[in-house]
Scaffold this active site. Structure first.
Site, mmCIF file in Angstrom:
data_model
loop_
_atom_site.group_PDB
_atom_site.id
_atom_site.type_symbol
_atom_site.label_atom_id
_atom_site.label_comp_id
_atom_site.label_asym_id
_atom_site.label_seq_id
_atom_site.Cartn_x
_atom_site.Cartn_y
_atom_site.Cartn_z
ATOM 1 N N TYR A 1 -1.963 0.355 10.057
ATOM 2 C CA TYR A 1 -2.165 -0.316 8.770
ATOM 3 C C TYR A 1 -0.922 -0.205 7.910
ATOM 4 O O TYR A 1 -0.408 -1.209 7.384
ATOM 5 C CB TYR A 1 -3.372 0.286 8.050
ATOM 6 C CG TYR A 1 -3.494 -0.139 6.604
ATOM 7 C CD1 TYR A 1 -3.717 -1.471 6.277
ATOM 8 C CD2 TYR A 1 -3.374 0.792 5.573
ATOM 9 C CE1 TYR A 1 -3.816 -1.878 4.940
ATOM 10 C CE2 TYR A 1 -3.476 0.402 4.247
ATOM 11 C CZ TYR A 1 -3.693 -0.927 3.938
ATOM 12 O OH TYR A 1 -3.782 -1.320 2.628
ATOM 13 N N THR B 1 0.815 -1.209 0.000
ATOM 14 C CA THR B 1 0.000 0.000 0.000
ATOM 15 C C THR B 1 0.850 1.261 0.000
ATOM 16 O O THR B 1 1.961 1.283 0.560
ATOM 17 C CB THR B 1 -0.915 0.023 1.243
ATOM 18 O OG1 THR B 1 -1.563 1.295 1.328
ATOM 19 C CG2 THR B 1 -0.112 -0.179 2.518
#
Length: 331
Positions: free
Chosen positions: A144, A120
């Site tokens: 995250y 990501t």
């Protein structure tokens, strides 16, 4: 020569299901491993074996890898909501980092030496420059982002220790849209992705769109993101697979188009397509959200020959809206 099977973890989820479609279109044998906690059984084609289970269950993974003659693992399974990770970090280190550790270990033990990881752009945090290259320093703003960066480091260290183990980490920017043929789309309940949420507002499934943050240092005060069509992203995975099968070494690649659109740009696209104004309410910034994230995808284009087919915000929004208009699919 008979093609080896590709194991797709999280293949019943949003991005994984589109990659499964791309693999099947290329004639690749595929098996999906998904616990269906957020994915949908209906998203897996009928001719693709589905094993319901946890990608972090090393024993189960070992049995699947050996029984299905898997040659490459594509790993999508995990938790992906940035604000939730801030409130419940242990969930993200468990589902993303620890589960990946078990999966990677089982892959190595079973003799699988090719691994494609779903990473990501959140690993960059709030970057110092508008355009982000793979060399931009990593500084995640959320658990995250950290949970994904830790997996990247694991893969890098493993490749150094085992020269025959090769991996590609694809750093996604903002993935949106749906399969143009209507075979797959985002089915996650309670999704927080802007374009999906906005489409649900258009269809009356939500009362309004909440605009989180209007005071960012951007032209219109709202966050800028590089929105990439999910089918173009799926194509990048096939190119990564081919690279590894040719004996290519490990690499990290940004996946985006190289231009940013603001939240207000997305709202404007929906207004143009539907011919009416989306109801919007303004709210404070969400924790963990950077002001701007735009991909420099030169390396993906140059090294793998990636050529996107759907690089158009209105088209991305239209495909997402078409998918939502078909109605929610049963799990």
């Amino acid at each position: 020569m008979m093609m080896e099977t590709v194991l797709v973890t999280g293949g019943a989820g949003y991005i994984g299901s589109h990659v499964v479609l791309a693999l099947r279109a290329a004639g690749r044998p595929v098996v999906v491993l998904d616990d269906l906690s957020t994915g949908s059984r209906a998203s897996v084609p009928a001719d693709v074996p589905l094993v319901v289970g946890d990608a972090g269950d090393a024993g189960l993974v070992d049995r699947v890898l050996r029984a299905q003659a898997v040659g490459t693992v594509m790993h999508f399974a995990g938790s992906v909501i940035v604000p939730e990770s801030v409130g419940d970090p242990l969930k993200y280190y468990r589902n993303n980092t620890l589960a990946s550790h078990a999966l990677i270990g089982a892959s190595l033990a079973a003799g699988v030496r090719r691994f494609v990881f779903s990473s990501t752009a959140a690993v960059y945090g709030n970057p110092p420059t508008p355009m982000v290259t793979e060399e931009t320093p990593t500084a995640p703003l959320s658990p995250y982002g950290w949970s994904k960066l830790m997996v990247e480091r694991m893969l890098s260290d493993l490749s150094a220790a085992h020269p025959d183990f090769h991996h590609v980490c694809l750093r996604y920017f903002n993935v949106a849209g749906a399969d143009p043929a209507g075979r797959a789309g985002q089915t996650t309940a309670g999704a927080t992705h802007l374009i999906k949420v906005a489409c649900e507002v258009v269809l009356g499934r939500r009362d309004r769109l909440t605009l989180f943050g209007t005071d960012y240092p951007t032209p219109d005060g709202t966050g800028l993101r590089d929105y990439i069509h999910v089918s173009d992203l799926a194509d990048a995975h096939l190119l990564a697979l081919e690279h590894l099968e040719r004996g290519g070494g490990g690499m990290v690649l940004n996946c985006g188009y190289g231009r940013g659109y603001s939240v207000r740009d997305v709202i404007g696209a929906l207004n143009r397509i539907t011919g009416r104004s989306l109801p919007v309410e303004e709210a404070a910034r969400r924790p963990g959200d950077p002001a701007e994230l735009i991909a420099d995808s030169t390396r993906l284009r140059r090294l793998l020959g990636w050529r996107p087919r759907f690089d158009d915000l209105d088209l991305i929004v239209r495909h997402a809206l078409d998918w939502e208009r078909r109605g929610p699919r049963s799990p």
